[in-house]
Design a protein around this motif. Structure first.
Motif, PDB file in Angstrom:
ATOM      1  N   GLU A  39      29.717  20.711 -15.423  1.00 27.37           N
ATOM      2  CA  GLU A  39      29.210  22.026 -15.815  1.00 27.37           C
ATOM      3  C   GLU A  39      27.689  22.137 -15.685  1.00 27.37           C
ATOM      4  O   GLU A  39      27.138  23.222 -15.756  1.00 27.37           O
ATOM      5  N   ASN A  40      27.004  21.010 -15.527  1.00 28.69           N
ATOM      6  CA  ASN A  40      25.547  21.045 -15.410  1.00 28.69           C
ATOM      7  C   ASN A  40      25.127  21.193 -13.957  1.00 28.69           C
ATOM      8  O   ASN A  40      25.788  20.689 -13.056  1.00 28.69           O
ATOM      9  N   ARG A  41      23.993  21.870 -13.776  1.00 27.28           N
ATOM     10  CA  ARG A  41      23.492  22.083 -12.423  1.00 27.28           C
ATOM     11  C   ARG A  41      21.970  22.212 -12.453  1.00 27.28           C
ATOM     12  O   ARG A  41      21.368  22.449 -13.500  1.00 27.28           O
ATOM     13  N   ILE A  42      21.373  22.100 -11.296  1.00 27.08           N
ATOM     14  CA  ILE A  42      19.941  22.336 -11.141  1.00 27.08           C
ATOM     15  C   ILE A  42      19.700  23.843 -11.158  1.00 27.08           C
ATOM     16  O   ILE A  42      20.419  24.592 -10.505  1.00 27.08           O
ATOM     17  N   VAL A  43      18.688  24.275 -11.898  1.00 26.95           N
ATOM     18  CA  VAL A  43      18.333  25.697 -11.862  1.00 26.95           C
ATOM     19  C   VAL A  43      17.003  25.923 -11.145  1.00 26.95           C
ATOM     20  O   VAL A  43      16.753  27.000 -10.621  1.00 26.95           O
ATOM     21  N   ALA A  44      16.146  24.901 -11.131  1.00 29.80           N
ATOM     22  CA  ALA A  44      14.873  25.000 -10.415  1.00 29.80           C
ATOM     23  C   ALA A  44      14.325  23.595 -10.218  1.00 29.80           C
ATOM     24  O   ALA A  44      14.635  22.689 -10.978  1.00 29.80           O
ATOM     25  N   TRP A  45      13.533  23.427  -9.185  1.00 31.04           N
ATOM     26  CA  TRP A  45      12.846  22.155  -8.991  1.00 31.04           C
ATOM     27  C   TRP A  45      11.596  22.409  -8.177  1.00 31.04           C
ATOM     28  O   TRP A  45      11.427  23.459  -7.576  1.00 31.04           O
ATOM     29  N   GLY A  46      10.733  21.431  -8.233  1.00 28.42           N
ATOM     30  CA  GLY A  46       9.500  21.562  -7.482  1.00 28.42           C
ATOM     31  C   GLY A  46       8.974  20.206  -7.087  1.00 28.42           C
ATOM     32  O   GLY A  46       9.401  19.177  -7.592  1.00 28.42           O
ATOM     33  N   HIS A  47       8.057  20.228  -6.138  1.00 27.97           N
ATOM     34  CA  HIS A  47       7.402  18.993  -5.731  1.00 27.97           C
ATOM     35  C   HIS A  47       5.983  19.334  -5.308  1.00 27.97           C
ATOM     36  O   HIS A  47       5.665  20.468  -4.953  1.00 27.97           O
ATOM     37  N   THR A  48       5.132  18.336  -5.398  1.00 24.70           N
ATOM     38  CA  THR A  48       3.749  18.511  -4.981  1.00 24.70           C
ATOM     39  C   THR A  48       3.258  17.231  -4.330  1.00 24.70           C
ATOM     40  O   THR A  48       3.714  16.142  -4.678  1.00 24.70           O
ATOM     41  N   ASN A  49       2.401  17.383  -3.361  1.00 21.54           N
ATOM     42  CA  ASN A  49       1.757  16.225  -2.734  1.00 21.54           C
ATOM     43  C   ASN A  49       0.281  16.568  -2.582  1.00 21.54           C
ATOM     44  O   ASN A  49      -0.211  17.490  -3.221  1.00 21.54           O
ATOM     45  N   ASP A  50      -0.407  15.864  -1.735  1.00 15.86           N
ATOM     46  CA  ASP A  50      -1.852  16.095  -1.616  1.00 15.86           C
ATOM     47  C   ASP A  50      -2.218  17.386  -0.889  1.00 15.86           C
ATOM     48  O   ASP A  50      -3.376  17.782  -0.870  1.00 15.86           O
ATOM     49  N   THR A  51      -1.257  18.064  -0.307  1.00 14.45           N
ATOM     50  CA  THR A  51      -1.584  19.269   0.446  1.00 14.45           C
ATOM     51  C   THR A  51      -0.948  20.554  -0.079  1.00 14.45           C
ATOM     52  O   THR A  51      -1.458  21.634   0.168  1.00 14.45           O
ATOM     53  N   ARG A  52       0.178  20.453  -0.790  1.00  6.47           N
ATOM     54  CA  ARG A  52       0.810  21.692  -1.249  1.00  6.47           C
ATOM     55  C   ARG A  52       1.795  21.435  -2.389  1.00  6.47           C
ATOM     56  O   ARG A  52       2.255  20.327  -2.601  1.00  6.47           O
TER      57      ARG A  52
ATOM     58  N   GLU B 215      10.663   8.024   4.667  1.00  4.82           N
ATOM     59  CA  GLU B 215      10.152   6.662   4.473  1.00  4.82           C
ATOM     60  C   GLU B 215       8.649   6.690   4.225  1.00  4.82           C
ATOM     61  O   GLU B 215       7.953   7.596   4.659  1.00  4.82           O
ATOM     62  N   GLY B 216       8.147   5.682   3.531  1.00  2.00           N
ATOM     63  CA  GLY B 216       6.718   5.573   3.300  1.00  2.00           C
ATOM     64  C   GLY B 216       6.191   6.469   2.205  1.00  2.00           C
ATOM     65  O   GLY B 216       4.990   6.672   2.082  1.00  2.00           O
ATOM     66  N   VAL B 217       7.092   7.025   1.392  1.00  2.00           N
ATOM     67  CA  VAL B 217       6.691   7.917   0.316  1.00  2.00           C
ATOM     68  C   VAL B 217       7.085   7.277  -1.014  1.00  2.00           C
ATOM     69  O   VAL B 217       8.174   6.724  -1.141  1.00  2.00           O
ATOM     70  N   THR B 218       6.186   7.351  -1.989  1.00  2.00           N
ATOM     71  CA  THR B 218       6.525   6.959  -3.349  1.00  2.00           C
ATOM     72  C   THR B 218       6.715   8.243  -4.145  1.00  2.00           C
ATOM     73  O   THR B 218       5.840   9.107  -4.173  1.00  2.00           O
TER      74      THR B 218
ATOM     75  N   MET C 204       0.839  -1.189   0.000  1.00  2.00           N
ATOM     76  CA  MET C 204       0.000   0.000   0.000  1.00  2.00           C
ATOM     77  C   MET C 204       0.877   1.244   0.000  1.00  2.00           C
ATOM     78  O   MET C 204       1.877   1.320   0.704  1.00  2.00           O
ATOM     79  N   ILE C 205       0.492   2.220  -0.778  1.00  2.00           N
ATOM     80  CA  ILE C 205       1.238   3.467  -0.868  1.00  2.00           C
ATOM     81  C   ILE C 205       0.695   4.423   0.182  1.00  2.00           C
ATOM     82  O   ILE C 205      -0.500   4.744   0.193  1.00  2.00           O
ATOM     83  N   ASP C 206       1.571   4.863   1.062  1.00  2.00           N
ATOM     84  CA  ASP C 206       1.161   5.795   2.103  1.00  2.00           C
ATOM     85  C   ASP C 206       0.986   7.210   1.566  1.00  2.00           C
ATOM     86  O   ASP C 206       0.048   7.902   1.885  1.00  2.00           O
ATOM     87  N   LYS C 207       1.935   7.629   0.738  1.00  2.00           N
ATOM     88  CA  LYS C 207       1.959   9.027   0.319  1.00  2.00           C
ATOM     89  C   LYS C 207       2.649   9.118  -1.039  1.00  2.00           C
ATOM     90  O   LYS C 207       3.628   8.427  -1.288  1.00  2.00           O
ATOM     91  N   LEU C 208       2.129   9.964  -1.918  1.00  2.00           N
ATOM     92  CA  LEU C 208       2.752  10.222  -3.213  1.00  2.00           C
ATOM     93  C   LEU C 208       3.313  11.638  -3.228  1.00  2.00           C
ATOM     94  O   LEU C 208       2.647  12.569  -2.762  1.00  2.00           O
ATOM     95  N   VAL C 209       4.516  11.788  -3.763  1.00  2.00           N
ATOM     96  CA  VAL C 209       5.115  13.108  -3.962  1.00  2.00           C
ATOM     97  C   VAL C 209       5.651  13.142  -5.384  1.00  2.00           C
ATOM     98  O   VAL C 209       6.483  12.312  -5.758  1.00  2.00           O
ATOM     99  N   ALA C 210       5.145  14.077  -6.180  1.00  2.00           N
ATOM    100  CA  ALA C 210       5.645  14.256  -7.543  1.00  2.00           C
ATOM    101  C   ALA C 210       6.772  15.270  -7.516  1.00  2.00           C
ATOM    102  O   ALA C 210       6.669  16.303  -6.847  1.00  2.00           O
ATOM    103  N   ILE C 211       7.857  14.952  -8.229  1.00  2.00           N
ATOM    104  CA  ILE C 211       8.990  15.876  -8.275  1.00  2.00           C
ATOM    105  C   ILE C 211       9.400  16.111  -9.724  1.00  2.00           C
ATOM    106  O   ILE C 211       9.198  15.268 -10.590  1.00  2.00           O
ATOM    107  N   ASP C 212       9.983  17.287  -9.975  1.00  2.00           N
ATOM    108  CA  ASP C 212      10.512  17.623 -11.288  1.00  2.00           C
ATOM    109  C   ASP C 212      11.704  18.548 -11.088  1.00  2.00           C
ATOM    110  O   ASP C 212      11.684  19.419 -10.220  1.00  2.00           O
ATOM    111  N   VAL C 213      12.733  18.336 -11.905  1.00  2.00           N
ATOM    112  CA  VAL C 213      13.964  19.118 -11.823  1.00  2.00           C
ATOM    113  C   VAL C 213      14.233  19.740 -13.182  1.00  2.00           C
ATOM    114  O   VAL C 213      14.138  19.064 -14.209  1.00  2.00           O
ATOM    115  N   GLU C 214      14.554  21.019 -13.203  1.00  2.00           N
ATOM    116  CA  GLU C 214      14.971  21.707 -14.426  1.00  2.00           C
ATOM    117  C   GLU C 214      16.464  21.985 -14.317  1.00  2.00           C
ATOM    118  O   GLU C 214      16.940  22.388 -13.256  1.00  2.00           O
ATOM    119  N   THR C 215      17.183  21.743 -15.404  1.00  2.00           N
ATOM    120  CA  THR C 215      18.649  21.786 -15.355  1.00  2.00           C
ATOM    121  C   THR C 215      19.236  22.567 -16.518  1.00  2.00           C
ATOM    122  O   THR C 215      18.556  22.876 -17.482  1.00  2.00           O
TER     123      THR C 215
END
Length: 122
Positions: A29-42, A62-65, A1-12
């Motif tokens: 020479e590559n680096r992260i310039v922005a990233w974000g995540h979202t779950n059921d609350t924010r 722990e407990g996050v997919t 069973m999945i306790d919690k989902l978190v979507a992530i995205d990275v821009e580079t």
């Protein structure tokens, strides 16, 4: 069973070379310039200046997919910048791999745009 989902995205950046790939995470020479995540609350967005501040660490537990499109790419960048998050990731769901399997392997490496257009046609 999945306790919690978190979507992530990275821009580079894309400063690599064609031999290894322009956006390869291990190209110094590559680096992260922005990233974000979202779950059921924010949803939270971060700028490259937030790296090292600890603001991203609470979502890695722990407990996050973790969900993403081509998520190994995003995770390699995050591991490179914040090595301590490796301990908090035990389950991932890659929408690119899911699309590949669900379409009977008819299209490798679908982009999110392609998947969205295909979904709208159905």
């Amino acid at each position: 069973m999945i306790d919690k989902l978190v979507a992530i995205d990275v821009e580079t950046t894309m400063n690599g070379n064609p031999d290894i790939g322009l956006a390869h995470p291990m190209c110094p020479e590559n680096r992260i310039v922005a990233w974000g995540h979202t779950n059921d609350t924010r949803t939270e967005l971060f700028h490259e200046m937030d790296i090292g501040t600890g603001r991203l660490l609470p979502i890695f537990s722990e407990g996050v997919t973790y969900v993403g499109h081509n998520i190994p790419f995003d995770l390699l960048y995050l591991y490179k910048e914040i090595p301590s998050i490796r301990k908090g990731i035990s389950s991932v769901w890659d929408t690119q791999v899911a699309e590949y399997l669900l379409t009977a392997q008819t299209h490798k490496f679908s982009t999110l745009d392609e998947i969205g257009r295909a979904s709208c046609r159905e």
